[in-house]
Motif scaffolding. Structure first.
Motif, PDB file in Angstrom:
ATOM      1  N   THR A 137      41.152   5.120  -0.426  1.00  0.00           N
ATOM      2  CA  THR A 137      41.693   4.781  -1.745  1.00  0.00           C
ATOM      3  C   THR A 137      40.608   4.282  -2.682  1.00  0.00           C
ATOM      4  OG1 THR A 137      43.869   4.257  -0.811  1.00  0.00           O
ATOM      5  CG2 THR A 137      43.330   3.290  -2.953  1.00  0.00           C
ATOM      6  N   VAL A 138      39.757   3.380  -2.207  1.00  0.00           N
ATOM      7  CA  VAL A 138      38.698   2.834  -3.055  1.00  0.00           C
ATOM      8  C   VAL A 138      37.742   3.934  -3.504  1.00  0.00           C
ATOM      9  CG1 VAL A 138      36.673   1.329  -3.063  1.00  0.00           C
ATOM     10  CG2 VAL A 138      38.841   0.497  -2.157  1.00  0.00           C
ATOM     11  N   ASN A 139      37.397   4.856  -2.612  1.00  0.00           N
ATOM     12  CA  ASN A 139      36.472   5.928  -2.985  1.00  0.00           C
ATOM     13  C   ASN A 139      37.109   6.907  -3.962  1.00  0.00           C
ATOM     14  OD1 ASN A 139      33.765   5.793  -1.499  1.00  0.00           O
ATOM     15  ND2 ASN A 139      35.218   5.327   0.127  1.00  0.00           N
ATOM     16  N   VAL A 140      38.413   7.182  -3.808  1.00  0.00           N
ATOM     17  CA  VAL A 140      39.101   8.057  -4.770  1.00  0.00           C
ATOM     18  C   VAL A 140      39.164   7.385  -6.140  1.00  0.00           C
ATOM     19  CG1 VAL A 140      41.298   9.136  -5.363  1.00  0.00           C
ATOM     20  CG2 VAL A 140      40.453   9.275  -3.023  1.00  0.00           C
ATOM     21  N   VAL A 141      39.514   6.112  -6.165  1.00  0.00           N
ATOM     22  CA  VAL A 141      39.577   5.379  -7.433  1.00  0.00           C
ATOM     23  C   VAL A 141      38.203   5.360  -8.106  1.00  0.00           C
ATOM     24  CG1 VAL A 141      39.905   3.088  -8.429  1.00  0.00           C
ATOM     25  CG2 VAL A 141      41.577   3.990  -6.813  1.00  0.00           C
ATOM     26  N   ASP A 142      37.153   5.179  -7.312  1.00  0.00           N
ATOM     27  CA  ASP A 142      35.794   5.206  -7.841  1.00  0.00           C
ATOM     28  C   ASP A 142      35.500   6.543  -8.513  1.00  0.00           C
ATOM     29  OD1 ASP A 142      33.753   3.447  -8.173  1.00  0.00           O
ATOM     30  OD2 ASP A 142      32.994   3.538  -6.134  1.00  0.00           O
ATOM     31  N   ALA A 143      35.918   7.635  -7.870  1.00  0.00           N
ATOM     32  CA  ALA A 143      35.693   8.966  -8.439  1.00  0.00           C
ATOM     33  C   ALA A 143      36.477   9.145  -9.734  1.00  0.00           C
ATOM     34  CB  ALA A 143      36.082  10.040  -7.425  1.00  0.00           C
ATOM     35  N   MET A 144      37.708   8.656  -9.760  1.00  0.00           N
ATOM     36  CA  MET A 144      38.537   8.809 -10.956  1.00  0.00           C
ATOM     37  C   MET A 144      37.940   8.064 -12.150  1.00  0.00           C
ATOM     38  SD  MET A 144      42.417   8.652  -9.481  1.00  0.00           S
ATOM     39  CE  MET A 144      43.193  10.137  -8.832  1.00  0.00           C
ATOM     40  N   LEU A 145      37.440   6.858 -11.908  1.00  0.00           N
ATOM     41  CA  LEU A 145      36.843   6.096 -13.003  1.00  0.00           C
ATOM     42  C   LEU A 145      35.571   6.768 -13.508  1.00  0.00           C
ATOM     43  CD1 LEU A 145      37.358   2.408 -11.829  1.00  0.00           C
ATOM     44  CD2 LEU A 145      38.345   3.494 -13.831  1.00  0.00           C
ATOM     45  N   LEU A 146      34.862   7.441 -12.623  1.00  0.00           N
ATOM     46  CA  LEU A 146      33.648   8.138 -13.025  1.00  0.00           C
ATOM     47  C   LEU A 146      33.972   9.341 -13.912  1.00  0.00           C
ATOM     48  CD1 LEU A 146      30.580   7.968 -12.508  1.00  0.00           C
ATOM     49  CD2 LEU A 146      30.902   9.543 -10.602  1.00  0.00           C
ATOM     50  N   LEU A 147      35.115   9.964 -13.642  1.00  0.00           N
ATOM     51  CA  LEU A 147      35.498  11.165 -14.385  1.00  0.00           C
ATOM     52  C   LEU A 147      36.375  10.871 -15.592  1.00  0.00           C
ATOM     53  CD1 LEU A 147      36.358  13.524 -11.379  1.00  0.00           C
ATOM     54  CD2 LEU A 147      34.273  13.520 -12.746  1.00  0.00           C
ATOM     55  N   PHE A 148      36.934   9.661 -15.673  1.00  0.00           N
ATOM     56  CA  PHE A 148      37.906   9.362 -16.732  1.00  0.00           C
ATOM     57  C   PHE A 148      37.257   9.407 -18.111  1.00  0.00           C
ATOM     58  CE2 PHE A 148      39.796   6.103 -19.544  1.00  0.00           C
ATOM     59  CZ  PHE A 148      41.024   6.703 -19.750  1.00  0.00           C
ATOM     60  N   THR A 149      37.955  10.046 -19.029  1.00  0.00           N
ATOM     61  CA  THR A 149      37.547  10.068 -20.428  1.00  0.00           C
ATOM     62  C   THR A 149      38.659   9.455 -21.263  1.00  0.00           C
ATOM     63  OG1 THR A 149      36.288  12.088 -20.065  1.00  0.00           O
ATOM     64  CG2 THR A 149      36.794  11.514 -22.336  1.00  0.00           C
ATOM     65  N   SER A 150      38.325   8.461 -22.072  1.00  0.00           N
ATOM     66  CA  SER A 150      39.343   7.798 -22.886  1.00  0.00           C
ATOM     67  C   SER A 150      39.958   8.779 -23.871  1.00  0.00           C
ATOM     68  CB  SER A 150      38.726   6.627 -23.650  1.00  0.00           C
ATOM     69  OG  SER A 150      38.234   5.662 -22.753  1.00  0.00           O
ATOM     70  N   PRO A 151      41.267   8.639 -24.139  1.00  0.00           N
ATOM     71  CA  PRO A 151      41.917   9.512 -25.127  1.00  0.00           C
ATOM     72  C   PRO A 151      41.235   9.407 -26.482  1.00  0.00           C
ATOM     73  CG  PRO A 151      43.532   8.236 -23.890  1.00  0.00           C
ATOM     74  CD  PRO A 151      42.199   7.682 -23.530  1.00  0.00           C
ATOM     75  N   THR A 152      41.035  10.535 -27.131  1.00  0.00           N
ATOM     76  CA  THR A 152      40.398  10.536 -28.449  1.00  0.00           C
ATOM     77  C   THR A 152      41.456  10.535 -29.539  1.00  0.00           C
ATOM     78  OG1 THR A 152      40.297  12.957 -28.392  1.00  0.00           O
ATOM     79  CG2 THR A 152      38.373  11.751 -27.586  1.00  0.00           C
ATOM     80  N   ASN A 153      41.060  10.052 -30.710  1.00  0.00           N
ATOM     81  CA  ASN A 153      41.942  10.026 -31.885  1.00  0.00           C
ATOM     82  C   ASN A 153      43.249   9.280 -31.597  1.00  0.00           C
ATOM     83  OD1 ASN A 153      40.056  11.638 -33.275  1.00  0.00           O
ATOM     84  ND2 ASN A 153      40.961  13.502 -32.387  1.00  0.00           N
ATOM     85  N   GLY A 154      43.148   8.200 -30.824  1.00  0.00           N
ATOM     86  CA  GLY A 154      44.344   7.415 -30.534  1.00  0.00           C
ATOM     87  C   GLY A 154      45.171   8.040 -29.423  1.00  0.00           C
ATOM     88  N   ALA A 155      46.262   7.374 -29.079  1.00  0.00           N
ATOM     89  CA  ALA A 155      47.120   7.847 -27.998  1.00  0.00           C
ATOM     90  C   ALA A 155      47.905   9.082 -28.439  1.00  0.00           C
ATOM     91  CB  ALA A 155      48.085   6.744 -27.576  1.00  0.00           C
ATOM     92  N   VAL A 156      47.927  10.095 -27.578  1.00  0.00           N
ATOM     93  CA  VAL A 156      48.659  11.333 -27.855  1.00  0.00           C
ATOM     94  C   VAL A 156      50.058  11.220 -27.263  1.00  0.00           C
ATOM     95  CG1 VAL A 156      48.724  13.815 -27.504  1.00  0.00           C
ATOM     96  CG2 VAL A 156      46.524  12.658 -27.838  1.00  0.00           C
ATOM     97  N   GLN A 157      51.085  11.399 -28.082  1.00  0.00           N
ATOM     98  CA  GLN A 157      52.460  11.285 -27.618  1.00  0.00           C
ATOM     99  C   GLN A 157      53.054  12.676 -27.432  1.00  0.00           C
ATOM    100  OE1 GLN A 157      54.799   8.546 -29.833  1.00  0.00           O
ATOM    101  NE2 GLN A 157      56.676   8.910 -28.687  1.00  0.00           N
ATOM    102  N   SER A 158      53.805  12.831 -26.351  1.00  0.00           N
ATOM    103  CA  SER A 158      54.432  14.125 -26.077  1.00  0.00           C
ATOM    104  C   SER A 158      55.715  13.893 -25.298  1.00  0.00           C
ATOM    105  CB  SER A 158      53.485  15.026 -25.271  1.00  0.00           C
ATOM    106  OG  SER A 158      53.217  14.442 -24.005  1.00  0.00           O
ATOM    107  N   SER A 159      56.441  14.980 -25.045  1.00  0.00           N
ATOM    108  CA  SER A 159      57.682  14.888 -24.286  1.00  0.00           C
ATOM    109  C   SER A 159      57.593  15.813 -23.076  1.00  0.00           C
ATOM    110  CB  SER A 159      58.887  15.278 -25.143  1.00  0.00           C
ATOM    111  OG  SER A 159      58.759  16.618 -25.579  1.00  0.00           O
ATOM    112  N   ALA A 160      58.424  15.513 -22.070  1.00  0.00           N
ATOM    113  CA  ALA A 160      58.472  16.348 -20.871  1.00  0.00           C
ATOM    114  C   ALA A 160      59.909  16.397 -20.377  1.00  0.00           C
ATOM    115  CB  ALA A 160      57.549  15.785 -19.791  1.00  0.00           C
TER     116      ALA A 160
END
Length: 725
Positions: free
Chosen positions: A542-565
């Protein structure tokens, strides 16, 4: 000074203590202290006089923590004073408060104080914490009268949908002053429930009491689970296959949508706490998601709702970790015995990272590093504790790569021990095709500004990639330094390879298209492997997966994008969700009532062109024990667990001996096993018999939970067996 919030029918005391405080003596109606500098206030509920008006609605007692307050760090003001406010629990008991204080010049003072929480008329209600559907219980309820007069009492159990009474719901009794009586309520458990309420009310002629405790009920069978995960695009479908032998109405299902990778990390803060965390490694790992989020917040400034909770988890985890520290500066698995190389390196990494967001004793960091460096061999390696002359050194090379990765990450400059370790790994990595080793070595080299060293290892990793459908993974061929193997080891290894490839790409401006495809396919493999608890099977994975996710994470641009599903299960529209791509928990939908036996199709539909998100569906259900045994024998061939009781029918106070046999079949993997043994409702574990079992070197630790015991053990050849009562 400790202030407790008063509740009717309870006692609170305000105690001011100093180092070297004289003894404090209290009585029920007054307080006496031997120094005017210390104050004690004792507030006790006074019984009304006989004939006073009855209170028609008693205050409900429902808050019963075992530890009322744990505050690992309290900083005083310049006058040496600090104040903590907390709610006093509903327990009728005597609490022991322990305060340890230290000064900047190293003086330490301690004091203990008992806080009595009491009311003169009350009910004792202790139902089994976990029951099984079909259980029949004769529940004892004790009424105690410490008033100065006789009480006529109407005793009542509140009916609930999860149990059926087998006798009257109301009983009457009379108690003279200072007397106690026991009554029983008979009932049968008829329906599963999680934390179902059970309330007992006692209405007396002068005083009342009401107490409510939670009870969980599960079906009479074994719990199974099935999960499915994928990347979420404009049209994604998942499938959950539920066994035909499922016990009716026992399925529970939920769908979780993660707007971005960081929402997986947010979920991990709480989810990892559901896994065992009794040893040193688990203590660090259970705290790491909180630490990672806090470091991300400090770096990016992105606020998140769990910030204060994450900080509390971090402070508590740091305090617990110090209990595993040996006198020589290394860290042990259990707080005793010899320090472990991998664990000490892991603790060093944690302490250095934690120093970014909380106060860490730098002397502890220094001594851990010094102990670690002292264990290095002249050739630059670190050897496993079970290394033997003539071994191919595979496990020791993997351990060396892990330690080197920690030193490269935590050292401010390339030290001589790190350089020797990298030289050793450079030679050994040419002959060993082990992805865990190669990824660890590549990460260490990149962090040590040696991208040239990392290139041969990275090239090997590209050739070792294995395809599975639309995903890619890297197989673990040995055991990790924390004895990971099997699926958990594969997840851990894949996460490390993703980190190595991503860090290499981040150091280049072009020419990474092929690696990015590998990274994306590897991340999809990890997303599909997430377990029912919201983590990845083991704490290290779990710790190694979380580490990988934080390395790849890119913050949302132009504010939060809202959508429906739109959520559709087996052709039935469940609901339409509103999603926001921001730093938050996953969005969860309960799909339990739409699930059936067999294959269940779950569809998620949303507009095109939105940022990639991910989704996971989880279903848990029960099958009869006869069907569960067949499934276990076929699917869990690598592990063996057998439990036998010397009797299957028992009366009150009967002694039952439980025989447990556990083992690893065919010696696949090496390391510790966690064996869970169920406890029948109403049974009390004889801890002395478990203590006796600990004399066997293969059994290290145990935890007693409300419905099971968890035993940490190292199986011998042919398996390990022990008894407890």
């Amino acid at each position: 000074e400790v202030n407790a919030t008063l509740q009717p029918g309870t006692v609170a005391e305000t105690v001011t203590v100093t180092a070297g405080a004289e003894p404090l003596a209290t009585q029920s109606s007054s307080a006496a202290v031997s120094s005017s500098k210390k104050t004690v206030t004792d507030l006790t509920k006074v019984a009304p006089k006989s004939g006073s008006q009855q209170i028609s609605t008693p205050r409900l007692r429902e808050y019963f923590p075992e530890t009322l307050l744990w505050q690992p760090s309290v900083e005083t003001d310049k006058q040496g004073r600090a104040q903590i406010n907390f709610k006093l629990a509903d327990n009728i008991t005597t609490w022991k408060m322990v305060v340890i204080g230290s000064t900047e010049d190293g003086r330490v003072g301690t004091t203990e104080k008992e806080i009595k929480a009491f009311q003169p008329f009350f009910v004792e209600h202790e139902p089994p914490r976990v029951l099984t559907e079909g259980d029949e219980i004769s529940l004892p309820v004790v009424v105690r009268n410490y008033l100065s007069q006789t009480q006529k009492v109407d005793l009542e159990i509140k009916p609930e949908s999860w149990f059926a009474l087998l006798g009257p719901s109301q009983k009457q009794t009379s108690l003279i002053a200072g007397d106690a009586k026991r009554e029983t309520f008979d009932f049968r458990v008829i329906a599963p429930v999680k934390d179902g309420k059970q309330r007992i009310t006692a209405r007396g002629s002068d005083e009342n009491d009401a107490i409510e405790k939670p009870v969980s009920v599960h079906p009479d069978g074994e719990e199974l689970s099935v999960t499915a995960g994928d990347v979420l695009d404009e049209g994604t479908s998942l499938e959950l296959d539920i066994a035909q032998s499922m016990i009716a109405d026992s399925s529970r299902g939920e769908l979780k949508i993660y707007p971005n990778l960081l929402s997986h990390v947010v979920e991990g803060v709480e989810a990892i706490m559901q896994r065992p965390y009794g040893c040193g490694e688990q203590t660090i790992s259970s705290t790491y998601p909180s630490l990672m989020l806090l470091r991300h917040y400090k770096k990016s400034g992105e606020a998140f709702t769990l910030r204060s909770r994450a900080q509390r988890y971090l402070n508590d985890g740091y305090s617990r970790l110090l209990n595993y520290r040996a006198e020589n500066g290394g860290f042990t698995y259990w707080g005793y015995g010899e320090p472990d190389l991998a664990l000490t390196a892991y603790a060093l990494r944690f302490l250095v990272d934690a120093g970014d967001v909380t106060s860490v004793d730098q002397e502890v960091v220094k001594q851990a590093r010094e102990w670690l460096v002292k264990q290095q061999r002249p050739d630059g390696s670190w050897r496993t504790s079970y290394w033997k002359e003539g071994d191919a050194q595979g496990p020791s090379v993997v351990l060396t790569a892990f330690v080197a990765r920690v030193l490269a990450r935590t050292d401010s400059e390339i030290s001589e021990p790190l350089k020797r370790a990298l030289d050793f790994l450079g030679r050994e990595s040419q002959r060993i095709d082990e992805p865990y080793l190669l990824a660890s070595y590549a990460l260490a080299a990149i962090d040590a500004k040696g991208i040239g060293r990392a290139k041969p290892a990275l090239e090997k990793l590209r050739t070792l990639a294995l395809k599975e459908g639309n995903t890619t993974y890297w197989a673990l061929e040995t055991n990790t330094p924390f004895y990971g193997w099997g699926l958990a080891g594969r997840i851990e290894t894949t996460a490390l390879v993703i980190q190595a490839l991503a860090k290499n790409c981040n150091s280049q401006t072009a020419g990474c298209e092929a690696d990015r495809k590998l990274i994306n396919r590897g991340m999809l493999f990890l997303l599909k492997q997430k377990d029912r608890y919201g983590v990845w099977y083991s704490t290290q994975a779990t710790v190694n997966v979380v580490d990988a996710m934080l390395l790849l994470f890119t913050s949302p641009t132009n504010g939060a994008v809202q959508s429906s599903a739109d959520i559709v299960v087996n052709g039935n529209r469940v609901q339409t969700l509103q999603l926001i791509d921001r730093f938050n928990n996953p969005v969860t939908v309960d799909i339990s009532r739409f699930l059936t036996v067999g294959k269940n199709r779950i569809e998620i539909k949303r507009p095109e062109g939105l940022p990639l998100a991910s989704v996971q569906a989880v279903a848990t259900y029960y099958v009869p024990w006869s069907d569960a045994k067949v499934a276990n024998n076929s699917s869990n061939a690598d592990l063996r667990l057998a439990v036998r009781f010397d009797k299957t029918e028992a009366k009150i106070n009967d002694e039952i001996t439980c025989r447990v046999e556990a083992g690893r079949v065919g010696f696949r993997g090496y390391g510790m096993m966690l064996a869970e043994v169920g406890i029948p409702p109403g049974a009390e574990v004889d801890r002395s018999s478990l203590q006796a079992a600990l004399k066997d070197w293969s059994i290290t630790q145990y935890d007693v939970l409300p419905d099971r015991i968890v035993v940490y053990l190292w199986p011998k050849a042919g398996g390990t067996s022990f008894n407890f009562k």
